[in-house]
Motif scaffolding. Structure first.
Motif, mmCIF file in Angstrom:
data_model
loop_
_atom_site.group_PDB
_atom_site.id
_atom_site.type_symbol
_atom_site.label_atom_id
_atom_site.label_comp_id
_atom_site.label_asym_id
_atom_site.label_seq_id
_atom_site.Cartn_x
_atom_site.Cartn_y
_atom_site.Cartn_z
ATOM 1 N N ALA A 164 3.875 -35.825 16.386
ATOM 2 C CA ALA A 164 2.851 -35.528 15.391
ATOM 3 C C ALA A 164 3.285 -35.884 13.973
ATOM 4 C CB ALA A 164 2.491 -34.043 15.466
ATOM 5 N N PHE B 151 4.531 -28.121 14.948
ATOM 6 C CA PHE B 151 4.055 -28.832 16.141
ATOM 7 C C PHE B 151 5.095 -28.839 17.261
ATOM 8 C CE2 PHE B 151 1.585 -30.260 12.642
ATOM 9 C CZ PHE B 151 0.343 -30.535 13.143
ATOM 10 N N GLY C 287 -0.525 -34.889 18.596
ATOM 11 C CA GLY C 287 -0.305 -33.554 18.054
ATOM 12 C C GLY C 287 -1.612 -32.805 17.872
#
Lengths: 334, 334, 334, 334
Positions: C105, C125, D257
């Motif tokens: 992410a 994340f 994500g």
């Protein structure tokens, strides 16, 4: 539930005599400067330890940033702030389980949670948790300032025990050896027009929803409020003076049709007397199954209203931060 | 947003001069008897057409069950009730767009919705939509009765223009040729203990949230309310008398710590004078860019508070139905 | 937002390299036994440190009950559990800010949060946060057991790298010097009929909503799932055999019309290969403004799917606990 | 519940054989052009009446704008669209109450709603309600176009009965005299980066939540999806090529994500065979208390997947409209 807000959502947790109390802010914009020092002024105002009429209990009340802060700025991830409970004397409370204190949540909490509630010092119902609200309020005020640095959200004590001279009101309570109630007023200047939704999420709806989460609040009125009920229409209506919507009077308290109109947002709340009074009182003892007299010992505020203004500001700022995000008046990254 | 409630969730829609106004109830328990007749009493109370001080506008106000009813019972699927708007004279309003009426949502709605709002007769902000709230209230009251048929949710007008003799208050308004405000009180008897959540969803929070959706409400107080702010603690605290939590007095209005305590739930609301007054008023004309005098023509209530009791009952019953479901005091199938 | 659930609502917070990660459960019934020991089995399963293919990083992972527990039982107030982060090496990550790792992410978080995100170790994340989900799952499983002690919620690894012999799949990855994906299946037995709502809150909707919060999940299928798309109707329909709704086959995976039908709830999820692979990869360096090759150093799982079953069980139990409360199949006080 | 969305919230209502089905959109931005003609293309695509394999039942399906539209534009107040049910033959269904059709919601609905559900034609569970979803999708697509007119949200049938040549798949079903399943793929181009929240409201979470509201959907996969479970990391990771985040491959399906990365959003869903098949089937008759054979008479789709693409587009556009509002990528007034 213990959450409030749609885009700026707070969740409060903790008990008076547990290890800590805390608050989680989900949806907090990224890039807001956060340092311990920013919180001290409001936290100190809430403690009120030097004022006559407030409890001598002092707690360090240092905010601990558990999550959501990196390099002294908010990250956009959930922001968690906790406060440790250092100064608790649980022994005071053990014997009271069977004796619900009048005016406190002891009886209702026990009924609702089947006796499993942490009853020490009011547990989750304790005014102690308002320190978390104040902390979230500090963050919310920063968001308001990003919209317009002239937005000022200020609350002050307007009346104690029916006296507008607050010291007189407190003196009366000390003389009576009893606790006493008060009225707190909040004014927010320079808000944008358009906050609030037409029906169920009117600005008044959201503010009052949040305000009644403050322990001891028993009433709220916007603008002229209850006085409006005695008025005629032509006296109550606020004449609009220009295209920005400035009005001659402000009986509406800055909200019309549930939506802010650009004039000062003004409202007042009624705070009942501190439930813990030194006076002898009556309650029902569920162990002895009889009515008994008792009085509350220990450290307690004579007038809890003295400590409410900063909490009311916080709650108001929290609601407004959410409304500003909902109406896209403030960015998600600063 | 135009929704309220968690498990018994209402969504309101419509405009004063559109084809219809309506309400959707999601989460309504299955098996509730529903017939047109059940709604007539409360709808008629809201119309108030025969009372002095209320508008002569009459609408059939027949509830149309669009969805969620089968064999005269609720199905558990979303229940939609609409009311057609028959008696509208849109021509009255066309010219008023540039002249926001003081006390009305004209200015704030226009600012919020960029001039796209349906401004005719207050549009979505019209008191007309309260007929939908009343209809949902009828359903909610049926749910309350399933918990305990002795639960009674009743609101009444307590004061008009400062007069507890209501006819005197109305007479004063007629004499003054002006609209006038009032106070409405609601009392709910025989509620179970334990409704409401400790912090942000206190019973007071939820009730006030919903109540401020009623147009013209500017204040709310529970139990002793604002009078509590003038009281000492020992006088305000309600002494508990038995294991069911019965109290000697009821200054708390049946809610302690945000949770119902089994005593009567009591609260009062302040209703401002009807914004539409026959008197000459001042506002800002955005077309001529000048302040001008004008007076509202047409059919309007002199005292909107006269029509509020049934709406307040409805809103209260709606909140309580949701709280009863949340605390599992009522089944999902009747 | 970082919350899930209506009546059993979890809020997750924390970062991989911050002081701690945690979870708040609002709406948890009161009276549930809670001790550290109850959490160890599932937490240990998640660590997977002794399995081939999982990271050697070990953390004590002792749950700390910050709020909502009193005398080793839940109180009904918000339950907060945190885990301290002891074993972090932030130095590893400082230089990587300009080099977003493919599959991670890094890039999207930086774009969304304007560079203010805590980028160390994936920050908010990170898979680290799943320890919090597992903890909430332990509580949720206790709720399921209160409804019926025969409810069993079990997930297992079904396939790694296309091999149903899992060890073969792992061996292939080790040989390739690369990470690898897998399929995890979850089965819940003895659920009551009636969980899930007809339209937007179907059981599949809520489960998939929660499941896609688990990092690395890229697909979900219920019952026959994607195979159903190749089937004829008569083969797919599950013939009902008795008045309890037992079916001959279970192609529906225990859910029809979005509502549980009393047969085994079964579904599978696709877990992508661990994003951190030892292989050389390409990405765009925003500092040098050029594409560069790099490989991820440090401790990483070869097959994250190995650690997913206990997380999937947790997420499933959390959804089901909420659904059981919503349909009043479980009490609010134990 | 029958609602979905935070800022662009839809509530669906109605039954197959009631007077009408409808949808309410709360939070719809003001100033969007709305005319009946805008809806006809998508509504016609959904009817699919001229395609082989779809039901010959034809309904006018004219959208009726009940509220929230003024001068052919959205007003910002709740938008309600209903469709009348003209072409129903309730007599077909009366006798079936005791005979739950396999694959249909008959049994689960009856258990959940205690037999009070409107069982005619699937009642509230009928695919008929998807016409409302399509209508809301038309509005949502207009919002997407306001962000960037190059955003294209398109779904197409990818496979029927395991055949990528769709006509072959349908021919197989006709030959077999049975219904058949299929796979539908959706691709959205030119979305902004940053939609979706890190944990529980990931883009995948919200899309799958909404998608599983479409009747007959039993699986969803993003990007490489279930194939990812068989892949190695270096093959699955999408190499980032420039500062806008363009990737060489798109195995992630445009979401990393939980957040959109600016590449094409791609996902596929598995649609089970139409539950109503002409073949003889077995079910349990609760009146005769025995298993019996029966076959479904009447007008039914052979392959419901044929009608799903436009519904899937609608659902996707609805989720994206909400995400665009949540991330302030689109205004509240057009």
């Amino acid at each position: 539930m213990n959450s409030f807000g749609t885009l700026f959502r707070i969740t409060i947790f903790g008990e008076s005599h547990g290890p800590s109390v805390g608050i989680n802010i989900d949806g907090c914009p990224a890039g807001i400067d956060i340092s311990e020092n920013d919180f001290l002024e409001d936290i100190t105002r809430r403690q009120g330890g030097t004022q006559v009429g407030t409890t001598p209990r002092k707690e360090a009340d240092i905010p601990i940033f558990l999550t959501g802060v990196f390099n002294n700025k908010t990250t956009g991830a959930p922001l968690t702030i906790i406060f440790e409970n250092n100064n608790t004397r649980s022994g005071d409370y053990e014997k009271q389980k069977a004796i619900p204190r009048p005016g406190h949540a002891d009886f209702t909490a026990s009924q609702k949670f089947g006796g499993f509630e942490d009853y020490r010092g009011g547990g989750h119902f304790s005014g102690r948790l308002t320190v978390c609200v104040v902390a979230a309020g500090v963050v919310a005020k920063k968001i308001l300032a990003k919209v317009n640095k002239n937005i000022v959200c200020k609350a002050h004590l307007k009346e104690v025990g029916g006296e507008t001279d607050i010291e007189n009101g407190i003196a009366k309570a000390i003389q009576a050896g009893d606790s006493v109630g008060g009225i707190v007023e909040c004014v927010v200047k320079n808000l944008p027009i358009g906050l609030g939704e037409p029906f169920f999420d009117s600005a008044e709806s959201l503010i009052s929803h949040a305000v009644f989460a403050i322990p001891a609040v028993k009433g709220i009125e916007f603008g002229a409020g209850f006085a409006a009920a005695k008025m005629f229409g032509v006296a109550h209506n606020d004449a609009i003076q220009n295209k920005e919507g400035l009005t001659l009077t402000n009986n509406a308290g800055g909200i019309v049709g549930g939506i802010t109109n650009g004039n000062d947002l003004t409202f007042r709340i009624a705070v009942k007397p501190t439930s813990s009074t030194p006076k002898m009182q009556q309650t029902y003892n569920s162990e002895t199954e009889s009515i008994e007299n008792f009085s509350v010992k220990g450290r307690h505020d004579l007038c809890i209203a003295l400590r409410v203004p900063v909490v009311l500001e916080a709650v108001t700022a929290i609601v407004l931060a959410d409304l500003l995000l909902l109406t896209q008046k403030v960015e998600r990254i600063f």
